[in-house]
Structures are given as C-alpha cells and as structure tokens.
Design a protein around this motif. Structure first.
Motif, PDB file in Angstrom:
ATOM      1  N   SER A 190       2.326  71.599  67.636  1.00  0.00           N
ATOM      2  CA  SER A 190       2.247  71.782  68.245  1.00  0.00           C
ATOM      3  C   SER A 190       1.600  70.569  69.545  1.00  0.00           C
ATOM      4  O   SER A 190       2.221  70.253  70.681  1.00  0.00           O
ATOM      5  CB  SER A 190       0.796  73.110  68.661  1.00  0.00           C
ATOM      6  N   ARG A 191       0.360  69.692  68.256  1.00  0.00           N
ATOM      7  CA  ARG A 191       0.540  69.072  69.365  1.00  0.00           C
ATOM      8  C   ARG A 191       1.258  67.754  69.927  1.00  0.00           C
ATOM      9  O   ARG A 191       1.973  67.259  71.245  1.00  0.00           O
ATOM     10  CB  ARG A 191      -0.408  67.673  68.745  1.00  0.00           C
ATOM     11  N   SER A 192       2.766  67.800  68.830  1.00  0.00           N
ATOM     12  CA  SER A 192       3.417  66.694  68.985  1.00  0.00           C
ATOM     13  C   SER A 192       4.576  66.949  70.803  1.00  0.00           C
ATOM     14  O   SER A 192       5.246  66.434  71.007  1.00  0.00           O
ATOM     15  CB  SER A 192       4.324  66.209  67.329  1.00  0.00           C
ATOM     16  N   LEU A 193       4.728  68.108  70.409  1.00  0.00           N
ATOM     17  CA  LEU A 193       5.427  69.133  71.014  1.00  0.00           C
ATOM     18  C   LEU A 193       4.978  68.933  73.265  1.00  0.00           C
ATOM     19  O   LEU A 193       5.586  68.616  73.706  1.00  0.00           O
ATOM     20  CB  LEU A 193       5.576  70.866  70.735  1.00  0.00           C
ATOM     21  N   GLN A 194       3.227  69.274  72.304  1.00  0.00           N
ATOM     22  CA  GLN A 194       3.165  69.628  74.062  1.00  0.00           C
ATOM     23  C   GLN A 194       3.462  67.260  74.561  1.00  0.00           C
ATOM     24  O   GLN A 194       3.511  67.375  75.643  1.00  0.00           O
ATOM     25  CB  GLN A 194       1.347  69.488  74.046  1.00  0.00           C
TER      26      GLN A 194
END
Length: 579
Positions: A190-194
C-alpha cells in the motif's frame, strides 16, 4: 522489534482521527442503535429454536410469527439508521482531515513547494484522504456493528453450549495467524502504491499543465512512454495487492467452512444422542453465521486499515511541517520607511550558498535596480524580501524593525509584485484583478476600469464581448503575454502597494508590448519605493541606485554613470546593450 514499530505506527493514525471534531451525538446514537440492532438480531435465532423444536401447524401462533416479523423489521430499520449515523461520523472525520490539510498546505513555506511536485501534494489531499475515507465510511461501521454482534453471539453460544463454542473458537488463532503476515504485506504494498500514485499524478498534472511546451517540442512519444511506464508500475502494484486479497478471501472461506462442517458434524452427533435439540443446533448455526459474516468483513477491514495507516503517515508528515503564521507579529505601516539588507546570506537546504554578505538600502521613493549575470541571486533577494525564505545570516529591516517581527499578512499586503511570468488564476479578468483582496466582490466596475486604464489594459478588455467577466483560461492562456502583464500591473494599482518589486517585468514581451507595458510600469512606480530586476540596462539607467550582483555577492553599487566608470563588467554590459 518490527512488531513494536508496527504497533507504535498505528497510534498516530487513531490520534489523528480523534483530533478531528466530529458530531459526538451521531457517534453515540449510532453505536447505541448498533447495540439495539445486535440485541434484536440476537433474539432471532432463539425464536427460531422455539419454532423448530415445537414445530407443528398448531404451534404456528400468530404471536410467534408476528414476533419474528417484528424482529426482522426493527433490525433492518435500526441497522439502516446506525449505518447512516456512523457513516456521517466517518464523512465528517475525512472532511475535517481534508480541511486541515488544505488550510495547512496554504500556510506552508514556499520551500516545501520548491522540493515537492504539486501533483504529488494533490495526491496526498485527494487520494490519501480518500483511502482513509473508504476505511471510515465503508468499513468502520461494519466493523463496529460486527464487534457488537460477535460479542453478543459468543456470549449466548457459551450459555447454549460451551463445548461447541470452544470448538468454534479454535478458528480464532488460525485466522490471526493468516491475517498478521498478510496485513504486513498489504501495508508494504500500500505504501508503494500510494507513493507511485502520487508520482503518477504529479507527472500527469505537469504534462497537461505544459501541454503547449510538450506539443511544440514534439515530445508526445517521450510523454507516452513516461505515462505508460507509470501506468504499468501502478498495474504491477495493483496486481500485487490483488494477490493478497486473493489469498485472504479463499483462506477465510476455507477456515469458515471447516468450522461449519465441524459444528454440523459434532452437532449432528449430539442431536442423535438426544443431548441437543434440533432447534438448538439450528440456533447455534444461525449464531455461527452471525459471527462468520462480520469476521469475513474484518479481514477486509484490517487490510484497509494497513493501507490507511500508510496514507496517514504521509498526511501526518505534511501536517507536522512548520507553517507561516500570517498574523503573528506587529501591524506596521511601512510608508516613509527605509528598507535595508545588512550582510545577508542565504543557502537552500542542500547547503549550496546563493547569496553571501549582501548589503544595500532602498530609501522611500527610490528606484533600486539589480543587474548582473544570470543565476547571480537577484530573484532570491526578492524571495527573501517577500519572506518566501528566511536568511541564513544577516538582517532585513524596514525602518528600525526586522521584517521578521512584522505580521506576514501586514507585510505582504503592502508589497506589489510584478514578475515576468505574470501569473494568473483560472477565472475572469475581474477575479484576477481583485484576487486576494478583502471584500473582493465589493469593488465597483468603475474602480476596476480605472486601474485598467492606468495599466493601459482598458482598450483590450473592452474589446472582449464579456469585458471584465471574460474567462482567461488556465494560467491565463487565452491572453497574450502583454495582456497578462498589463492585468498584473492593474492588479498592483488596485492594491496600491507601498513597496513595488518587478522581476524582469518586460523581458518576455515584443517591442510593441514592451513599450506599452513600460509606460504602465512608469505610472505604477511614481511615488513608490521600487525594486527592479532587469537584464536590459536601458530600462534601469535612470535608477537612483544599481546593485550589481555576481555569484551571490554585491560587486558594485552606484548609479549608471558611477558604475560605468568604476565597474568593468557593468561597463561591458552597458557597451553591449546601449551602443
């Protein structure tokens, strides 16, 4: 150690949410109605047990049927009210979060925007808060009602048959063992996607914002590749996220089905032995489903919680940045006061010096010009005077007062700034003329036409069918450079500044526009302390003082005649441009 950090990092998420003002009555009433819904829902299996155990046509009393129907109807109505109220709380939290971010971003120092693409910042306000909104409005109400349902169902099941309840509870550690590693994996993805979403948003906004540059440079192929690369990165991360969801769903389904089969098998044996009634087994299964359904939503809730936690970390990073305090300081009228820079130095965050030991003064009504090679630091001086940045050494004073002691709003209200970019906001000419002024709607057309006339803008504005209400397009693209510049000058007339700063105000104009704009600037400078940056020495030869800057240092101060006589590089500039 990692688990401790994980636990610590979840705390700021809840701290941030609880810091938002929410309608407490809606939260309390929503939770109360959830409790009522749960109680009503928990009565249904017990009524069903009575119906099954004593089933016969004669036993189907109107009272029993009415009780079942009433239970279902009351549960549905109250549940709807509960979900609505808890969703209201969620929407209020997210709205408050966006309000805080927007108000904070508008007050951040210019240095932040120098280092962060505007598109990435937009992504934080829209996408990251959207993730938090999804969690709170879509998943949080189900989570709250699910918790209440599970607690009530387990309590009743322990009373009905504690042995079968313990068999069912064997699924809890198994579920936790599945969810913890998958949740950590989801948080990382999720952090990478955001982050990638923020980068992609920034690239798209930049490309579309400079569409004319892109097309005139025939850079479509370059931007195609960059855009497609961003899409593919988002696709790859999205598929990694989908894999986690694909694991969670079937694994949870497998655990639930194993528990159901075990309960049915063990319950069937108990019924055949006579130690349990058929109605009790049916009631037990209904309670089991009341537990299983929320548990299935919990899996999604906790994965969404991991995503929201990552988004919150970035939101908190922005909210913790220092901001400009607009009204902290004294209100000071700078009329008739001398502006002084004494031994001022400045360096950006990378530590590379831009200005070193700059000193000069601008007395009331004087025209001070800045000349020198490009990159010498002239525009940075304007940034320091505007208080976009703070000097790393030295002082800037107005009269005897350091400008840092003056409230920023009071200081900037008395400054007029005309740059070569002639920045404009999307909207009408009227809105751009009054932009930022208090009671902007109160200005009469006569006043706006007056300043337009003073800026030599009246003629072209009047030629438009909509006059002052003409739409200028994004960044004023529907107007020519000279037209934008004259509107910027008219805006400065309307502000009636005490200190006027002009940065290459005619550098990008054709000769005809330069002449018209030059006349407008001449009117604007009358009776005001004026600071001027110009590459064309012809526009500053009449300045009271010319400050020549090279490599961030002042190498000469004087009027045109004095510098021509004693400053070799200025003399070279003058010979190239004026002969």
């Amino acid at each position: 150690m990692e688990s401790i950090q994980k636990k610590q990092s979840i705390k700021p998420f809840f701290t941030l949410l609880t810091s938002i003002k929410i309608p407490k009555w809606a939260l309390v009433f929503g939770l109360a109605t959830s409790l009522v819904t749960t109680i009503v829902g928990l009565l249904v299996p017990l009524l069903t047990r009575e119906l099954v155990d004593g089933f016969s046509v004669e036993a189907l009393s109107g009272g029993l049927i009415a009780a079942l129907a009433a239970a279902f109807i009351v549960q549905a109505v109250i549940n709807g009210v509960s979900i609505y109220l808890l969703s209201m709380v969620g929407q209020r939290i997210v709205a408050g979060l966006r309000e805080r971010m927007w108000l904070h971003l508008l007050r951040l120092r210019v240095g932040y925007f120098d280092q962060h693409a505007s598109g990435q910042t937009v992504s934080r306000v829209v996408n990251d808060t959207g993730i938090v909104r999804n969690l709170i409005t879509d998943h949080f109400p189900n989570f709250v009602t699910g918790i209440i349902t599970i607690i009530g169902a387990v309590a009743i099941l322990l009373v009905l048959d504690w042995k079968m309840t313990l068999i069912m509870m064997l699924a809890v550690p198994l579920t936790i063992a599945i969810m913890i590693p998958l949740g950590r994996k989801m948080a990382k993805i999720s952090r990478s996607l955001q982050d990638e979403t923020a980068v992609f948003t920034g690239d798209v906004q930049q490309t579309l914002g400079e569409i004319r540059l892109m097309k005139s440079s025939t850079a479509e192929r370059v931007e195609e590749q960059r855009g497609l690369s961003g899409v593919q990165k988002l696709y790859g991360l999205g598929m990694r996220e989908a894999k986690v969801y694909a694991l969670i769903g079937p694994l949870m389904y497998l655990v639930v089905m194993v528990v159901i089969v075990m309960i049915i098998g063990y319950g069937g044996i108990r019924v055949s032995e006579g130690s349990m009634s058929t109605g009790s087994l049916v009631a037990f299964l209904l309670y089991l489903f009341q537990i299983v359904v929320p548990l299935a939503t919990f899996a999604r809730f906790f994965t969404e919680l991991q995503k929201a936690r990552g988004a919150t970390e970035r939101i908190i990073d922005i909210l913790e940045l220092p901001r400009e305090e607009q009204h902290r300081g004294i209100e000071l009228d700078i009329t008739g006061k001398t502006l002084r820079l004494e031994d001022v130095s400045f360096a950006y965050e990378n530590g590379e010096p831009v200005l070193q030991g700059v000193s000069f003064e601008a007395r009331p009504g004087q025209k001070i010009a800045f000349a020198g090679p490009s990159g010498g630091g002239k525009t940075t001086i304007f940034g320091l005077i505007e208080r976009f940045y703070e000097p790393t050494a030295g002082t800037i004073t107005i009269g005897d007062v350091p400008i840092g002691d003056v409230a920023i709003a009071s200081w900037r209200d008395q400054i007029g700034y005309v740059s070569q970019e002639s920045a404009m906001m999307g909207g009408t000419i009227r809105a751009n003329l009054t932009y930022g002024l208090p009671d902007a709607d109160s200005y009469a057309d006569e006043e706006l036409w007056r300043v337009s006339r003073m800026a030599y803008a009246e003629e072209f504005i009047a030629s438009f069918p909509d006059g002052l209400d003409t739409q200028v397009g994004e960044r004023g693209v529907k107007l020519s450079g000279g037209q934008r510049q004259r509107i910027a000058i008219a805006r400065a007339f309307l502000r009636d500044p005490k200190l006027l700063m002009m940065d290459e105000a005619t550098a990008s104009l054709d000769s005809q526009s330069e002449g018209i704009v030059g006349q407008a600037l001449g009117r604007l400078m009358e009776g005001r302390t004026t600071l001027v940056i110009a590459h064309r020495l012809s526009t500053i030869v009449d300045a009271d003082q010319i400050v020549f800057i090279e490599g961030g240092r002042v190498t000469g101060i004087g009027n045109h005649r004095e510098l021509t006589g004693k400053h070799a590089l200025y003399r070279e500039f003058a010979e190239q441009q004026l002969t």
